[in-house]
Design a protein around this motif. Structure first.
Motif, PDB file in Angstrom:
ATOM      1  N   THR A   8     -11.924 123.453  24.350  1.00  0.00           N
ATOM      2  CA  THR A   8     -12.032 123.637  22.745  1.00  0.00           C
ATOM      3  C   THR A   8     -13.631 123.282  22.732  1.00  0.00           C
ATOM      4  O   THR A   8     -14.079 122.418  23.499  1.00  0.00           O
ATOM      5  CB  THR A   8     -11.104 122.766  22.038  1.00  0.00           C
ATOM      6  OG1 THR A   8     -11.577 121.350  22.594  1.00  0.00           O
ATOM      7  CG2 THR A   8      -9.809 122.989  22.582  1.00  0.00           C
ATOM      8  N   PHE A   9     -14.236 123.596  21.584  1.00  0.00           N
ATOM      9  CA  PHE A   9     -15.641 123.174  21.079  1.00  0.00           C
ATOM     10  C   PHE A   9     -15.414 121.741  21.117  1.00  0.00           C
ATOM     11  O   PHE A   9     -16.480 121.057  21.560  1.00  0.00           O
ATOM     12  CB  PHE A   9     -15.982 123.798  19.946  1.00  0.00           C
ATOM     13  CG  PHE A   9     -15.959 125.506  19.964  1.00  0.00           C
ATOM     14  CD1 PHE A   9     -16.575 125.853  21.257  1.00  0.00           C
ATOM     15  CD2 PHE A   9     -15.391 126.226  19.063  1.00  0.00           C
ATOM     16  CE1 PHE A   9     -16.598 127.282  21.202  1.00  0.00           C
ATOM     17  CE2 PHE A   9     -15.378 127.542  19.223  1.00  0.00           C
ATOM     18  CZ  PHE A   9     -15.970 127.956  20.241  1.00  0.00           C
ATOM     19  N   ASP A  10     -14.702 120.883  20.377  1.00  0.00           N
ATOM     20  CA  ASP A  10     -14.626 119.539  20.541  1.00  0.00           C
ATOM     21  C   ASP A  10     -14.724 119.074  21.893  1.00  0.00           C
ATOM     22  O   ASP A  10     -15.321 118.189  22.164  1.00  0.00           O
ATOM     23  CB  ASP A  10     -13.531 118.884  19.832  1.00  0.00           C
ATOM     24  CG  ASP A  10     -13.430 119.322  18.376  1.00  0.00           C
ATOM     25  OD1 ASP A  10     -14.537 119.213  17.760  1.00  0.00           O
ATOM     26  OD2 ASP A  10     -12.295 119.301  17.534  1.00  0.00           O
ATOM     27  N   LYS A  24     -18.316 124.100  32.387  1.00  0.00           N
ATOM     28  CA  LYS A  24     -17.730 123.365  31.436  1.00  0.00           C
ATOM     29  C   LYS A  24     -17.077 124.681  30.548  1.00  0.00           C
ATOM     30  O   LYS A  24     -16.347 124.389  29.615  1.00  0.00           O
ATOM     31  CB  LYS A  24     -18.500 122.444  30.660  1.00  0.00           C
ATOM     32  CG  LYS A  24     -18.722 121.324  31.528  1.00  0.00           C
ATOM     33  CD  LYS A  24     -19.084 120.181  30.445  1.00  0.00           C
ATOM     34  CE  LYS A  24     -19.273 119.031  31.202  1.00  0.00           C
ATOM     35  NZ  LYS A  24     -19.705 117.725  30.249  1.00  0.00           N
ATOM     36  N   LEU A  25     -17.797 125.805  30.746  1.00  0.00           N
ATOM     37  CA  LEU A  25     -17.238 126.807  29.601  1.00  0.00           C
ATOM     38  C   LEU A  25     -16.021 127.786  30.180  1.00  0.00           C
ATOM     39  O   LEU A  25     -16.163 128.653  30.830  1.00  0.00           O
ATOM     40  CB  LEU A  25     -18.394 127.895  29.343  1.00  0.00           C
ATOM     41  CG  LEU A  25     -19.670 127.031  28.517  1.00  0.00           C
ATOM     42  CD1 LEU A  25     -20.935 128.196  28.495  1.00  0.00           C
ATOM     43  CD2 LEU A  25     -19.296 126.498  27.443  1.00  0.00           C
ATOM     44  N   ALA A  54     -23.643 133.065  29.419  1.00  0.00           N
ATOM     45  CA  ALA A  54     -25.092 132.569  29.357  1.00  0.00           C
ATOM     46  C   ALA A  54     -25.577 132.060  27.875  1.00  0.00           C
ATOM     47  O   ALA A  54     -26.164 131.022  27.792  1.00  0.00           O
ATOM     48  CB  ALA A  54     -25.589 133.543  30.024  1.00  0.00           C
ATOM     49  N   ILE A  55     -25.365 132.754  26.930  1.00  0.00           N
ATOM     50  CA  ILE A  55     -25.852 132.463  25.581  1.00  0.00           C
ATOM     51  C   ILE A  55     -25.275 131.303  25.201  1.00  0.00           C
ATOM     52  O   ILE A  55     -25.889 130.638  24.501  1.00  0.00           O
ATOM     53  CB  ILE A  55     -25.602 133.873  24.543  1.00  0.00           C
ATOM     54  CG1 ILE A  55     -26.681 134.781  24.991  1.00  0.00           C
ATOM     55  CG2 ILE A  55     -25.991 133.328  23.102  1.00  0.00           C
ATOM     56  CD1 ILE A  55     -26.294 136.105  24.226  1.00  0.00           C
ATOM     57  N   ILE A  56     -23.857 131.269  25.406  1.00  0.00           N
ATOM     58  CA  ILE A  56     -23.016 130.048  24.737  1.00  0.00           C
ATOM     59  C   ILE A  56     -23.813 128.782  25.418  1.00  0.00           C
ATOM     60  O   ILE A  56     -24.176 127.823  24.924  1.00  0.00           O
ATOM     61  CB  ILE A  56     -21.738 130.257  25.012  1.00  0.00           C
ATOM     62  CG1 ILE A  56     -21.088 131.383  23.940  1.00  0.00           C
ATOM     63  CG2 ILE A  56     -21.050 128.776  24.770  1.00  0.00           C
ATOM     64  CD1 ILE A  56     -19.745 131.597  24.578  1.00  0.00           C
ATOM     65  N   ALA A  57     -23.901 128.827  26.786  1.00  0.00           N
ATOM     66  CA  ALA A  57     -24.498 127.660  27.566  1.00  0.00           C
ATOM     67  C   ALA A  57     -25.864 127.247  27.186  1.00  0.00           C
ATOM     68  O   ALA A  57     -26.118 126.045  26.885  1.00  0.00           O
ATOM     69  CB  ALA A  57     -24.386 128.130  29.027  1.00  0.00           C
ATOM     70  N   HIS A  58     -26.539 128.232  26.860  1.00  0.00           N
ATOM     71  CA  HIS A  58     -28.035 127.915  26.329  1.00  0.00           C
ATOM     72  C   HIS A  58     -28.073 127.368  24.845  1.00  0.00           C
ATOM     73  O   HIS A  58     -28.792 126.418  24.778  1.00  0.00           O
ATOM     74  CB  HIS A  58     -28.737 129.370  26.498  1.00  0.00           C
ATOM     75  CG  HIS A  58     -30.222 129.108  25.941  1.00  0.00           C
ATOM     76  ND1 HIS A  58     -31.339 128.523  26.721  1.00  0.00           N
ATOM     77  CD2 HIS A  58     -30.991 129.691  24.776  1.00  0.00           C
ATOM     78  CE1 HIS A  58     -32.462 128.342  25.940  1.00  0.00           C
ATOM     79  NE2 HIS A  58     -32.121 128.995  24.737  1.00  0.00           N
ATOM     80  N   GLU A  59     -27.559 127.866  24.142  1.00  0.00           N
ATOM     81  CA  GLU A  59     -27.535 127.592  22.719  1.00  0.00           C
ATOM     82  C   GLU A  59     -26.678 126.357  22.457  1.00  0.00           C
ATOM     83  O   GLU A  59     -27.146 125.639  21.594  1.00  0.00           O
ATOM     84  CB  GLU A  59     -26.777 128.830  21.761  1.00  0.00           C
ATOM     85  CG  GLU A  59     -27.747 130.142  21.717  1.00  0.00           C
ATOM     86  CD  GLU A  59     -29.175 129.926  21.080  1.00  0.00           C
ATOM     87  OE1 GLU A  59     -29.241 129.260  20.234  1.00  0.00           O
ATOM     88  OE2 GLU A  59     -30.036 130.535  21.742  1.00  0.00           O
ATOM     89  N   CYS A  60     -25.597 126.198  23.234  1.00  0.00           N
ATOM     90  CA  CYS A  60     -24.950 124.949  22.927  1.00  0.00           C
ATOM     91  C   CYS A  60     -25.345 123.748  23.923  1.00  0.00           C
ATOM     92  O   CYS A  60     -24.833 122.574  23.822  1.00  0.00           O
ATOM     93  CB  CYS A  60     -23.574 125.371  23.037  1.00  0.00           C
ATOM     94  SG  CYS A  60     -22.997 126.307  21.823  1.00  0.00           S
ATOM     95  N   SER A  61     -26.367 124.252  24.897  1.00  0.00           N
ATOM     96  CA  SER A  61     -26.724 123.099  25.787  1.00  0.00           C
ATOM     97  C   SER A  61     -25.460 122.348  26.657  1.00  0.00           C
ATOM     98  O   SER A  61     -25.469 121.374  26.826  1.00  0.00           O
ATOM     99  CB  SER A  61     -27.405 121.844  25.305  1.00  0.00           C
ATOM    100  OG  SER A  61     -28.526 122.524  24.650  1.00  0.00           O
ATOM    101  N   VAL A  62     -24.580 123.397  27.192  1.00  0.00           N
ATOM    102  CA  VAL A  62     -23.501 122.951  27.789  1.00  0.00           C
ATOM    103  C   VAL A  62     -23.668 123.679  29.134  1.00  0.00           C
ATOM    104  O   VAL A  62     -23.832 125.071  29.278  1.00  0.00           O
ATOM    105  CB  VAL A  62     -22.110 123.493  27.124  1.00  0.00           C
ATOM    106  CG1 VAL A  62     -21.093 123.305  27.837  1.00  0.00           C
ATOM    107  CG2 VAL A  62     -22.008 122.772  25.712  1.00  0.00           C
ATOM    108  N   PRO A  63     -23.246 123.159  30.339  1.00  0.00           N
ATOM    109  CA  PRO A  63     -23.339 123.864  31.448  1.00  0.00           C
ATOM    110  C   PRO A  63     -22.181 124.822  31.883  1.00  0.00           C
ATOM    111  O   PRO A  63     -21.193 124.641  31.221  1.00  0.00           O
ATOM    112  CB  PRO A  63     -22.969 122.690  32.636  1.00  0.00           C
ATOM    113  CG  PRO A  63     -23.155 121.243  31.946  1.00  0.00           C
ATOM    114  CD  PRO A  63     -23.014 121.597  30.472  1.00  0.00           C
ATOM    115  N   LYS A  64     -22.701 125.919  32.479  1.00  0.00           N
ATOM    116  CA  LYS A  64     -21.640 127.098  32.417  1.00  0.00           C
ATOM    117  C   LYS A  64     -20.210 126.516  33.147  1.00  0.00           C
ATOM    118  O   LYS A  64     -19.315 127.204  32.380  1.00  0.00           O
ATOM    119  CB  LYS A  64     -22.282 128.273  33.386  1.00  0.00           C
ATOM    120  CG  LYS A  64     -23.184 129.125  32.474  1.00  0.00           C
ATOM    121  CD  LYS A  64     -23.731 130.179  33.545  1.00  0.00           C
ATOM    122  CE  LYS A  64     -24.932 130.850  32.828  1.00  0.00           C
ATOM    123  NZ  LYS A  64     -25.364 131.948  33.773  1.00  0.00           N
TER     124      LYS A  64
END
Length: 106
Positions: free
Chosen positions: A48-50, A42-43, A30-40
């Protein structure tokens, strides 16, 4: 062991410990999704981050948010520098949180 030590280090059944790990991982996702503005959705572990458009500033923001959320310190060391996928980040961060909660884990 004193009564105080028993309160600090409760013995948890394996199922509770696994549930706790899953809860930590869910919070980190949830933190990654929020901080990176990426839908969950896709995580996924092998993304890869790229692939998902995450840059180094997003990663630093994520690490800061995890530090705040869990009250841990995350060193920007070789282990973090080698992280290239969501799964690797999740594994490293879950390990850091687990070690902070139970220093006996090596």
């Amino acid at each position: 062991m004193s009564d105080l030590e028993a309160l600090r280090k409760p013995e948890l059944p394996a199922a509770t410990a696994l549930s706790s790990v899953a809860s930590v991982q869910d919070r980190i996702i949830a933190i990654i999704a929020h901080e990176c503005s990426v839908p969950k959705e896709k995580l996924v572990a092998d993304a890869t981050f790229d692939d998902i458009g995450v840059n180094s500033i997003d990663v630093v923001s994520t690490l800061n948010a995890v530090e705040e959320q869990f009250g841990v310190y995350i060193a920007i060391d070789q282990q973090m520098a080698d992280v290239k996928t969501v799964g690797e980040m999740l594994s490293v961060l879950t390990s850091i949180v687990a070690k902070a909660r139970n220093p006996e884990i090596s």
